[in-house]
Design an enzyme around this catalytic site. Structure first.
Site, mmCIF file in Angstrom:
data_model
loop_
_atom_site.group_PDB
_atom_site.id
_atom_site.type_symbol
_atom_site.label_atom_id
_atom_site.label_comp_id
_atom_site.label_asym_id
_atom_site.label_seq_id
_atom_site.Cartn_x
_atom_site.Cartn_y
_atom_site.Cartn_z
ATOM 1 N N GLU A 86 2.425 -6.130 -7.973
ATOM 2 C CA GLU A 86 1.951 -6.837 -6.030
ATOM 3 C C GLU A 86 1.671 -7.826 -6.787
ATOM 4 O O GLU A 86 1.952 -9.054 -5.969
ATOM 5 C CB GLU A 86 0.502 -6.623 -6.422
ATOM 6 C CG GLU A 86 -0.199 -5.041 -6.428
ATOM 7 C CD GLU A 86 -1.415 -4.037 -6.791
ATOM 8 O OE1 GLU A 86 -2.385 -4.638 -6.541
ATOM 9 O OE2 GLU A 86 -1.290 -2.697 -6.020
ATOM 10 N N ARG A 100 -18.259 -5.865 -3.590
ATOM 11 C CA ARG A 100 -18.510 -4.754 -2.255
ATOM 12 C C ARG A 100 -19.745 -4.689 -2.068
ATOM 13 O O ARG A 100 -20.205 -4.062 -0.908
ATOM 14 C CB ARG A 100 -16.935 -3.845 -2.943
ATOM 15 C CG ARG A 100 -15.836 -4.141 -2.692
ATOM 16 C CD ARG A 100 -14.738 -3.298 -3.177
ATOM 17 N NE ARG A 100 -13.134 -3.579 -2.690
ATOM 18 C CZ ARG A 100 -12.478 -2.573 -2.868
ATOM 19 N NH1 ARG A 100 -13.105 -1.704 -3.973
ATOM 20 N NH2 ARG A 100 -11.359 -2.267 -3.140
ATOM 21 N N PHE A 111 -5.993 7.711 6.243
ATOM 22 C CA PHE A 111 -5.556 6.195 6.068
ATOM 23 C C PHE A 111 -5.250 5.296 6.761
ATOM 24 O O PHE A 111 -5.552 3.874 6.088
ATOM 25 C CB PHE A 111 -7.753 5.816 5.546
ATOM 26 C CG PHE A 111 -6.692 5.902 4.067
ATOM 27 C CD1 PHE A 111 -6.789 4.948 3.329
ATOM 28 C CD2 PHE A 111 -7.478 7.628 3.382
ATOM 29 C CE1 PHE A 111 -6.262 4.716 2.358
ATOM 30 C CE2 PHE A 111 -6.661 6.694 2.011
ATOM 31 C CZ PHE A 111 -6.406 5.742 1.416
ATOM 32 N N THR A 135 -14.626 1.582 -4.328
ATOM 33 C CA THR A 135 -13.976 1.280 -2.759
ATOM 34 C C THR A 135 -14.674 1.494 -1.881
ATOM 35 O O THR A 135 -14.523 0.725 -0.533
ATOM 36 C CB THR A 135 -12.278 2.548 -3.087
ATOM 37 O OG1 THR A 135 -11.839 2.557 -3.911
ATOM 38 C CG2 THR A 135 -11.637 2.368 -1.591
ATOM 39 N N TYR A 190 0.838 -1.236 0.372
ATOM 40 C CA TYR A 190 0.044 0.238 -0.121
ATOM 41 C C TYR A 190 0.687 1.281 -0.259
ATOM 42 O O TYR A 190 0.084 2.173 0.268
ATOM 43 C CB TYR A 190 -1.040 0.329 0.952
ATOM 44 C CG TYR A 190 -2.164 -0.941 0.927
ATOM 45 C CD1 TYR A 190 -3.090 -0.836 -0.137
ATOM 46 C CD2 TYR A 190 -3.028 -2.221 1.676
ATOM 47 C CE1 TYR A 190 -4.499 -1.553 -0.335
ATOM 48 C CE2 TYR A 190 -3.967 -2.165 1.860
ATOM 49 C CZ TYR A 190 -4.501 -2.308 0.551
ATOM 50 O OH TYR A 190 -5.568 -3.428 0.588
ATOM 51 N N HIS A 224 -9.397 -6.671 -1.916
ATOM 52 C CA HIS A 224 -8.833 -5.986 -3.647
ATOM 53 C C HIS A 224 -8.084 -6.268 -4.451
ATOM 54 O O HIS A 224 -8.203 -8.176 -4.840
ATOM 55 C CB HIS A 224 -6.817 -5.775 -1.904
ATOM 56 C CG HIS A 224 -5.687 -4.962 -3.010
ATOM 57 N ND1 HIS A 224 -5.796 -4.072 -2.737
ATOM 58 C CD2 HIS A 224 -5.223 -6.078 -4.077
ATOM 59 C CE1 HIS A 224 -4.912 -4.068 -4.042
ATOM 60 N NE2 HIS A 224 -4.281 -4.458 -5.086
ATOM 61 N N ASN A 235 -13.147 -3.616 2.866
ATOM 62 C CA ASN A 235 -14.128 -3.546 1.892
ATOM 63 C C ASN A 235 -13.882 -4.701 1.282
ATOM 64 O O ASN A 235 -14.280 -4.812 -0.329
ATOM 65 C CB ASN A 235 -13.900 -2.264 0.691
ATOM 66 C CG ASN A 235 -12.474 -2.331 0.821
ATOM 67 O OD1 ASN A 235 -11.705 -2.689 0.925
ATOM 68 N ND2 ASN A 235 -11.980 -1.370 -0.003
ATOM 69 N N ARG A 283 -11.929 -5.585 -11.380
ATOM 70 C CA ARG A 283 -12.459 -4.186 -11.030
ATOM 71 C C ARG A 283 -13.938 -3.830 -11.106
ATOM 72 O O ARG A 283 -14.333 -3.008 -9.873
ATOM 73 C CB ARG A 283 -11.477 -2.891 -11.214
ATOM 74 C CG ARG A 283 -9.666 -3.029 -11.150
ATOM 75 C CD ARG A 283 -9.777 -2.913 -9.941
ATOM 76 N NE ARG A 283 -10.427 -1.536 -9.620
ATOM 77 C CZ ARG A 283 -9.455 -0.982 -8.672
ATOM 78 N NH1 ARG A 283 -9.352 -1.252 -7.498
ATOM 79 N NH2 ARG A 283 -9.665 0.528 -7.713
HETATM 80 P P1 DAT Z 1 -8.876 0.332 -4.126
HETATM 81 O O1 DAT Z 1 -9.067 -0.670 -3.026
HETATM 82 O O2 DAT Z 1 -10.442 0.808 -4.501
HETATM 83 O O3 DAT Z 1 -8.109 0.305 -5.393
HETATM 84 P P2 DAT Z 1 -7.783 2.220 -2.707
HETATM 85 O O4 DAT Z 1 -6.234 2.133 -3.845
HETATM 86 O O5 DAT Z 1 -7.443 4.028 -3.186
HETATM 87 O O6 DAT Z 1 -8.831 1.680 -3.263
HETATM 88 O O7 DAT Z 1 -7.441 2.272 -1.318
HETATM 89 C C1 DAT Z 1 -7.014 1.323 -0.862
HETATM 90 C C2 DAT Z 1 -7.434 0.782 0.263
HETATM 91 O O8 DAT Z 1 -7.464 1.800 1.872
HETATM 92 C C3 DAT Z 1 -9.351 0.601 0.117
HETATM 93 O O9 DAT Z 1 -9.284 -0.302 -0.333
HETATM 94 C C4 DAT Z 1 -9.828 0.804 0.862
HETATM 95 C C5 DAT Z 1 -8.825 2.040 2.202
HETATM 96 N N1 DAT Z 1 -9.144 3.573 1.919
HETATM 97 C C6 DAT Z 1 -8.884 4.179 0.606
HETATM 98 N N2 DAT Z 1 -9.790 5.196 0.165
HETATM 99 C C7 DAT Z 1 -9.914 5.741 1.744
HETATM 100 C C8 DAT Z 1 -10.903 7.028 2.568
HETATM 101 N N3 DAT Z 1 -10.577 7.897 2.206
HETATM 102 N N4 DAT Z 1 -11.118 6.219 3.700
HETATM 103 C C9 DAT Z 1 -10.398 5.192 4.522
HETATM 104 N N5 DAT Z 1 -10.005 3.785 3.835
HETATM 105 C C10 DAT Z 1 -9.524 4.514 2.697
HETATM 106 MG MG MG Z 2 -6.428 0.612 -4.764
#
Ligand code: DAT
Ligand code: MG
Length: 149
Positions: free
Chosen positions: A126, A102, A57, A91, A49, A115, A112, A85
């Site tokens: 990844e 989700r 977060f 998300t 991440y 991944h 959620n 996706r």
């Molecule tokens: P995704 O998992 O849809 O690719 P992301 O890469 O933007 O989304 O974020 C990774 C993870 O981080 C996501 O599954 C949940 C958490 N996350 C993202 N945005 C967030 C937020 N605004 N508040 C809390 N958790 C968040």
């Molecule tokens: Mg992501």
């Protein structure tokens, strides 16, 4: 064919959704070419991440993803990144399209369920974090001619 990295997060494992989620992947026609269960070490989670380091977060996200076992998968198929996706949904589960994983199983952005890599470049990165080359299998399926024209 494209490959992507998918992962059933600790909440999905704890809630008994491994079978449901893998069933959706199989029924779609996607092919599992890598599969294992592990509890992610903290430094690996921080690398996975890394794009979110410094965001508010980030720490809760790393705490959550390391809080129990996950199911790590490499999935292969036509446009596997964008297809999975779409199957996952947005998300935030409350904003995800009806019928997506989700939307069907989740309530909170911090829980959620699944991944999935967001681009072919992310998928490559990844997959390399979670799998050794020898852990991925090359095999054909007799029914693939009934899935692809
Ligand atoms: P995704 O998992 O849809 O690719 P992301 O890469 O933007 O989304 O974020 C990774 C993870 O981080 C996501 O599954 C949940 C958490 N996350 C993202 N945005 C967030 C937020 N605004 N508040 C809390 N958790 C968040
Ligand atoms: Mg992501």
């Amino acid at each position: 064919m494209e490959r992507t990295y998918l992962m059933i997060k600790p909440d999905g494992v704890q809630r008994g959704l491994i079978g449901e989620i893998i069933s959706r992947i199989e029924r779609k026609g996607l092919k599992l070419v890598g599969l294992k269960m592990l509890t992610i070490p903290r430094e690996v989670a921080e690398k996975h991440y890394g794009e979110h380091a410094g965001k508010p977060f980030f720490q809760p996200l790393v705490d959550y993803i390391t809080s129990g076992p996950v199911v790590a998968m490499v999935v292969e198929g036509k446009d596997a990144v964008s297809t999975t996706r779409e199957m996952m949904g947005a998300t935030n589960p409350l904003k995800a399209a009806p019928g997506t994983i989700r939307a069907t199983y989740g309530m909170d952005v911090g829980r959620n369920i699944i991944h999935g890599s967001d681009s072919p470049a992310s998928a490559g990165r990844e997959i390399d974090i979670f799998f050794l080359p020898g852990e991925l299998v090359d095999y054909g399926r007799d029914f693939d001619r009934w899935i692809y024209e």
